[in-house]
Design a protein around this motif. Structure first.
Motif, PDB file in Angstrom:
ATOM      1  N   THR A 192      -0.779  11.814 -10.074  1.00 54.08           N
ATOM      2  CA  THR A 192      -1.805  12.227  -9.114  1.00 54.08           C
ATOM      3  C   THR A 192      -2.829  13.136  -9.780  1.00 54.08           C
ATOM      4  O   THR A 192      -4.039  12.996  -9.581  1.00 54.08           O
ATOM      5  N   GLU A 193      -2.348  14.062 -10.603  1.00 52.85           N
ATOM      6  CA  GLU A 193      -3.261  14.971 -11.315  1.00 52.85           C
ATOM      7  C   GLU A 193      -4.144  14.210 -12.293  1.00 52.85           C
ATOM      8  O   GLU A 193      -5.283  14.611 -12.563  1.00 52.85           O
ATOM      9  N   ALA A 194      -3.637  13.098 -12.806  1.00 48.91           N
ATOM     10  CA  ALA A 194      -4.410  12.289 -13.753  1.00 48.91           C
ATOM     11  C   ALA A 194      -5.427  11.385 -13.056  1.00 48.91           C
ATOM     12  O   ALA A 194      -6.202  10.707 -13.726  1.00 48.91           O
ATOM     13  N   GLY A 195      -5.406  11.359 -11.711  1.00 47.10           N
ATOM     14  CA  GLY A 195      -6.417  10.601 -10.989  1.00 47.10           C
ATOM     15  C   GLY A 195      -5.936   9.376 -10.252  1.00 47.10           C
ATOM     16  O   GLY A 195      -6.749   8.680  -9.630  1.00 47.10           O
ATOM     17  N   LEU A 196      -4.638   9.062 -10.306  1.00 45.78           N
ATOM     18  CA  LEU A 196      -4.143   7.915  -9.540  1.00 45.78           C
ATOM     19  C   LEU A 196      -4.045   8.302  -8.071  1.00 45.78           C
ATOM     20  O   LEU A 196      -3.394   9.294  -7.730  1.00 45.78           O
ATOM     21  N   PRO A 197      -4.682   7.549  -7.160  1.00 45.83           N
ATOM     22  CA  PRO A 197      -4.651   7.901  -5.741  1.00 45.83           C
ATOM     23  C   PRO A 197      -3.228   7.926  -5.196  1.00 45.83           C
ATOM     24  O   PRO A 197      -2.382   7.110  -5.560  1.00 45.83           O
ATOM     25  N   ASP A 198      -2.984   8.895  -4.316  1.00 46.53           N
ATOM     26  CA  ASP A 198      -1.679   9.060  -3.669  1.00 46.53           C
ATOM     27  C   ASP A 198      -1.737   8.371  -2.319  1.00 46.53           C
ATOM     28  O   ASP A 198      -2.461   8.805  -1.415  1.00 46.53           O
TER      29      ASP A 198
ATOM     30  N   ALA B 239       7.674  10.857  -3.965  1.00 44.78           N
ATOM     31  CA  ALA B 239       8.708  10.003  -4.551  1.00 44.78           C
ATOM     32  C   ALA B 239       8.227   9.700  -5.960  1.00 44.78           C
ATOM     33  O   ALA B 239       7.194   9.038  -6.139  1.00 44.78           O
ATOM     34  N   ASP B 240       8.925  10.180  -6.943  1.00 51.30           N
ATOM     35  CA  ASP B 240       8.413  10.204  -8.303  1.00 51.30           C
ATOM     36  C   ASP B 240       7.994   8.828  -8.808  1.00 51.30           C
ATOM     37  O   ASP B 240       7.038   8.709  -9.579  1.00 51.30           O
ATOM     38  N   TYR B 241       8.672   7.784  -8.352  1.00 45.59           N
ATOM     39  CA  TYR B 241       8.330   6.451  -8.855  1.00 45.59           C
ATOM     40  C   TYR B 241       7.065   5.889  -8.209  1.00 45.59           C
ATOM     41  O   TYR B 241       6.523   4.874  -8.669  1.00 45.59           O
ATOM     42  N   LEU B 242       6.578   6.554  -7.155  1.00 48.25           N
ATOM     43  CA  LEU B 242       5.378   6.083  -6.468  1.00 48.25           C
ATOM     44  C   LEU B 242       4.188   7.016  -6.636  1.00 48.25           C
ATOM     45  O   LEU B 242       3.050   6.549  -6.745  1.00 48.25           O
ATOM     46  N   ASN B 243       4.407   8.327  -6.577  1.00 45.42           N
ATOM     47  CA  ASN B 243       3.287   9.268  -6.658  1.00 45.42           C
ATOM     48  C   ASN B 243       3.696  10.541  -7.406  1.00 45.42           C
ATOM     49  O   ASN B 243       3.621  11.649  -6.852  1.00 45.42           O
ATOM     50  N   ALA B 244       4.113  10.370  -8.626  1.00 47.01           N
ATOM     51  CA  ALA B 244       4.493  11.525  -9.449  1.00 47.01           C
ATOM     52  C   ALA B 244       3.326  12.502  -9.558  1.00 47.01           C
ATOM     53  O   ALA B 244       2.157  12.099  -9.582  1.00 47.01           O
ATOM     54  N   ASP B 245       3.641  13.784  -9.607  1.00 49.67           N
ATOM     55  CA  ASP B 245       2.603  14.808  -9.651  1.00 49.67           C
ATOM     56  C   ASP B 245       1.639  14.606 -10.803  1.00 49.67           C
ATOM     57  O   ASP B 245       0.413  14.744 -10.640  1.00 49.67           O
ATOM     58  N   ASP B 246       2.160  14.282 -11.980  1.00 46.30           N
ATOM     59  CA  ASP B 246       1.269  14.143 -13.134  1.00 46.30           C
ATOM     60  C   ASP B 246       0.367  12.923 -12.989  1.00 46.30           C
ATOM     61  O   ASP B 246      -0.781  12.934 -13.452  1.00 46.30           O
TER      62      ASP B 246
ATOM     63  N   LEU C  67       0.810  -1.211   0.000  1.00 39.84           N
ATOM     64  CA  LEU C  67       0.000   0.000   0.000  1.00 39.84           C
ATOM     65  C   LEU C  67       0.844   1.262   0.000  1.00 39.84           C
ATOM     66  O   LEU C  67       0.609   2.182   0.782  1.00 39.84           O
ATOM     67  N   ASP C  68       1.839   1.306  -0.893  1.00 38.12           N
ATOM     68  CA  ASP C  68       2.592   2.546  -1.060  1.00 38.12           C
ATOM     69  C   ASP C  68       2.349   3.179  -2.430  1.00 38.12           C
ATOM     70  O   ASP C  68       2.782   4.301  -2.662  1.00 38.12           O
ATOM     71  N   SER C  69       1.655   2.473  -3.308  1.00 36.94           N
ATOM     72  CA  SER C  69       1.227   3.094  -4.568  1.00 36.94           C
ATOM     73  C   SER C  69       0.018   2.333  -5.090  1.00 36.94           C
ATOM     74  O   SER C  69      -0.125   1.124  -4.875  1.00 36.94           O
ATOM     75  N   TRP C  70      -0.856   3.070  -5.797  1.00 36.94           N
ATOM     76  CA  TRP C  70      -2.106   2.468  -6.256  1.00 36.94           C
ATOM     77  C   TRP C  70      -1.863   1.299  -7.193  1.00 36.94           C
ATOM     78  O   TRP C  70      -2.616   0.319  -7.167  1.00 36.94           O
ATOM     79  N   ASP C  71      -0.826   1.368  -8.013  1.00 37.04           N
ATOM     80  CA  ASP C  71      -0.610   0.301  -8.985  1.00 37.04           C
ATOM     81  C   ASP C  71      -0.101  -0.989  -8.339  1.00 37.04           C
ATOM     82  O   ASP C  71       0.039  -2.009  -9.025  1.00 37.04           O
ATOM     83  N   GLN C  72       0.166  -0.982  -7.049  1.00 38.36           N
ATOM     84  CA  GLN C  72       0.508  -2.209  -6.324  1.00 38.36           C
ATOM     85  C   GLN C  72      -0.675  -2.736  -5.503  1.00 38.36           C
ATOM     86  O   GLN C  72      -0.622  -3.861  -5.008  1.00 38.36           O
ATOM     87  N   ALA C  73      -1.713  -1.912  -5.331  1.00 37.39           N
ATOM     88  CA  ALA C  73      -2.816  -2.306  -4.455  1.00 37.39           C
ATOM     89  C   ALA C  73      -4.111  -1.621  -4.873  1.00 37.39           C
ATOM     90  O   ALA C  73      -4.701  -0.872  -4.089  1.00 37.39           O
ATOM     91  N   PRO C  74      -4.587  -1.849  -6.107  1.00 33.68           N
ATOM     92  CA  PRO C  74      -5.767  -1.112  -6.574  1.00 33.68           C
ATOM     93  C   PRO C  74      -7.004  -1.312  -5.690  1.00 33.68           C
ATOM     94  O   PRO C  74      -7.628  -0.344  -5.266  1.00 33.68           O
TER      95      PRO C  74
ATOM     96  N   ALA D 228     -18.846  13.281   7.648  1.00 36.39           N
ATOM     97  CA  ALA D 228     -18.417  12.137   6.844  1.00 36.39           C
ATOM     98  C   ALA D 228     -17.370  12.557   5.834  1.00 36.39           C
ATOM     99  O   ALA D 228     -17.563  13.508   5.081  1.00 36.39           O
ATOM    100  N   ALA D 229     -16.247  11.836   5.821  1.00 34.75           N
ATOM    101  CA  ALA D 229     -15.233  12.053   4.793  1.00 34.75           C
ATOM    102  C   ALA D 229     -15.700  11.398   3.498  1.00 34.75           C
ATOM    103  O   ALA D 229     -16.283  10.323   3.513  1.00 34.75           O
ATOM    104  N   VAL D 230     -15.441  12.038   2.381  1.00 35.06           N
ATOM    105  CA  VAL D 230     -15.890  11.508   1.091  1.00 35.06           C
ATOM    106  C   VAL D 230     -14.701  11.375   0.167  1.00 35.06           C
ATOM    107  O   VAL D 230     -14.000  12.358  -0.103  1.00 35.06           O
ATOM    108  N   GLY D 231     -14.453  10.142  -0.311  1.00 35.86           N
ATOM    109  CA  GLY D 231     -13.415   9.922  -1.294  1.00 35.86           C
ATOM    110  C   GLY D 231     -12.014  10.081  -0.756  1.00 35.86           C
ATOM    111  O   GLY D 231     -11.798  10.430   0.397  1.00 35.86           O
ATOM    112  N   PRO D 232     -11.019   9.841  -1.616  1.00 26.96           N
ATOM    113  CA  PRO D 232      -9.625   9.865  -1.191  1.00 26.96           C
ATOM    114  C   PRO D 232      -8.997  11.249  -1.160  1.00 26.96           C
ATOM    115  O   PRO D 232      -7.845  11.401  -0.780  1.00 26.96           O
TER     116      PRO D 232
END
Length: 555
Positions: free
Chosen positions: A387-393, A378-385, A146-153, A176-180
């Motif tokens: 995250t901006e494209a919708g991959l959860p951080d 850490a660019d290999y785990l949560n690069a800004d682009d 659980l350090d990047s979405w592509d390892q634990a969707p 209530a918290a909503v979404g990530p």
């Protein structure tokens, strides 16, 4: 997928043209297992099934061989048996998966302290539910990180849902918290390895919050806690390079609001006395730690009044409810934690009074925006682009990078039992503690320290000294008869029993007291009690309470 040989695990390797053929390397080790090498994938379950059968068989055999809550003989004897079973830790040739599992799981099970045994009751060390342990097998086989979405969707979304639900259990009125999205308001929680990590993380959040509020010009955070606080609070201050906590005496076992008021007033005045504040700490932002379930007695600090005092002085309030937090599942018992919802952060564990395999800790906050200070790149785990494209951080969800999906077993347990099922387990565990207190109060051989607030009791022999208390505990450990804790209270040493087994029976409680009494009696017999002796002790100590303490629990 091509098959290949691993000594002790596989028989075949890729031959010419990629077809299975003889392994050109060394001869395989004795008794190699055939089948798939890996636990995951479509073929993984077929490889796991026979191995899990071996594990279950070894667990069963080891428990029978142990024959009680603890192995006999003490540390040296247990170590010798483990060394004999292990042999060479890294042999030149493997013995095969079946043999390795059979021998080593049996050795660990035979030499285990078994919290499922009703006479293993020393620590906040729970017997895990079978459904939670089974879920943990799935977590290990799938192995999300659980350090990047592509390892634990899927696991990352499950963690978001469970953390939100548990945070709302702690802070039901916080929204209530909503979404990530970390900017969304409402309560949230982070998964931790337990109370130690959660307390350290809470102090880190407090430090960063104070720094942000003062725009870097204010004094540091100063930890203020009772003498009853968990040792991890002191360690957290040390790890973060802070002054040692200002410790408020707790002669009655709980943090007194009047004493806290005095301590905060002294801190505000910049009192230079060594027993009040360290030199140079005037103006420090106070971070008050209260406890809901102390390690020694299970006591709960008076949270509503402490919250009033802390907030009146501009202090943040953290509540370490690692032990007591699961009382919230029960409508009948959650009142014992009144005021918890007024905290700025709360630690609670489900591997204590929640029956989860280690680890299952959480840190809850009423406003998830407080967690934003943990943001890390850490660019290999949560690069800004990305995250901006919708991959959860996910990187800001922990101080750890690689994280296993400990949330899966929790989610499975909550779905299997529901809130009412969890409540029944908590209530019946606390009822067992109340029954043990009743037995101790009636027994002229023992002195009871206090009635339990949760499920911990401390007692000692009438007329006995500290040496007897310590000696009896070690004697029972060496014989493998019972696992008692110890607590130093009021200048005396006490035996401690922490009940976390919801299936404990009245006869088990009677047997425990009889074993302790026999070991404490002059000229106590040196031979180890058998299971039959234990049963007889329970019958001799008094009538069975009506039915099991936990009769009728589903799942």
């Amino acid at each position: 997928m091509s098959a290949f040989t691993v000594d002790g695990l596989q028989d075949v390797a890729p031959g010419p043209g990629g077809r299975a053929g003889p392994d050109p390397g060394p001869e395989p080790g004795p008794g190699p297992d055939t089948g798939q090498l890996l636990a995951g994938g479509a073929a993984g379950p077929a490889a796991l099934r026979p191995l899990l059968g071996t594990v279950v068989g070894a667990l069963s055999r080891g428990a029978v061989e142990r024959g009680g809550p603890l192995p006999t003989g003490g540390p040296e004897a247990v170590a010798a048996r483990v060394r004999a079973a292990v042999g060479a830790v890294l042999p030149e040739r493997g013995a095969g998966a079946t043999e390795a599992l059979d021998v080593l799981v049996d050795a660990v099970a035979r030499g285990a302290a078994d919290p499922a045994d009703p006479l293993c009751a020393a620590h906040l060390h729970c017997p895990p539910l079978a459904v939670a342990a089974a879920a943990d097998v799935a977590a290990s086989a799938l192995n999300p990180s659980l350090d990047s979405w592509d390892q634990a969707p899927a696991a990352s979304e499950l963690e978001t849902l469970v953390c939100g639900a548990l945070a709302r259990l702690v802070f039901p009125s916080a929204g209530a918290a909503v979404g990530p999205d970390a900017s969304a308001a409402g309560p949230d929680a982070l998964v931790t390895t337990g109370g130690t990590e959660a307390n350290q993380l809470a102090l880190l959040l407090a430090r960063e919050r104070a720094s942000t509020a003062a725009e870097g010009d204010g004094g540091p955070v100063r930890v203020v806690c009772g003498a009853n606080a968990h040792h991890s609070v002191h360690r957290a201050a040390w790890l973060l390079g802070m002054a040692p906590p200002l410790v408020v005496p707790t002669p009655r076992g709980v943090l007194d609001p009047a004493a806290l008021e005095t301590a905060l007033e002294d801190l505000a005045r910049g009192d230079a006395a060594a027993d009040r504040t360290a030199a140079g700490q005037g103006g420090a932002a106070p971070w008050v730690v209260a406890t809901a379930g102390t390690t020694d007695t299970g006591a709960v600090d008076p949270l509503p009044r402490l919250a009033e005092v802390a907030h009146r002085h501009g202090a943040l309030l953290h509540v370490d409810a690692a032990y007591g937090g699961p009382l919230l599942f029960s409508a009948a018992l959650r009142g014992r934690l009144a005021g918890l919802e007024r905290a700025d952060s709360v630690t609670f564990d489900l591997h204590k009074l929640g029956w989860q395999p280690v680890a299952a800790g959480f840190l809850a906050v009423p406003d998830r925006t407080a967690l934003g200070v943990l943001d890390h790149r850490a660019d290999y785990l949560n690069a800004d682009d990305d995250t901006e494209a919708g991959l959860p951080d996910l990187l800001g969800r922990s101080l750890r990078t690689t994280r296993r999906p400990d949330v899966l077993k929790v989610a499975v347990t909550l779905r299997a039992l529901g809130r009412s099922g969890m409540a029944r387990l908590v209530e019946r565990t606390c009822a067992a503690a109340a029954e043990l207190a009743d037995r101790l109060a009636r027994d002229e051989r023992f002195e009871l320290y206090a009635r339990p607030v949760i499920s911990t009791l401390v007692f000692r022999p009438v007329g006995g000294d500290d040496a007897l208390v310590a000696g009896v505990r070690r004697q029972l450990l060496e014989r493998g008869q019972a696992v008692l804790g110890r607590a130093a209270l009021g200048g005396r040493l006490w035996w401690k029993v922490t009940l976390l087994n919801p299936a404990v029976r009245g006869s088990d409680l009677a047997a425990l007291l009889e074993l302790v009494a026999q070991a404490a009696s002059p000229g106590a017999a040196a031979d180890t009690a058998t299971a039959a002796d234990r049963a007889a002790a329970g019958q001799a100590a008094g009538p069975e309470s009506e039915g099991s303490v936990c009769e009728g629990v589903d799942a």
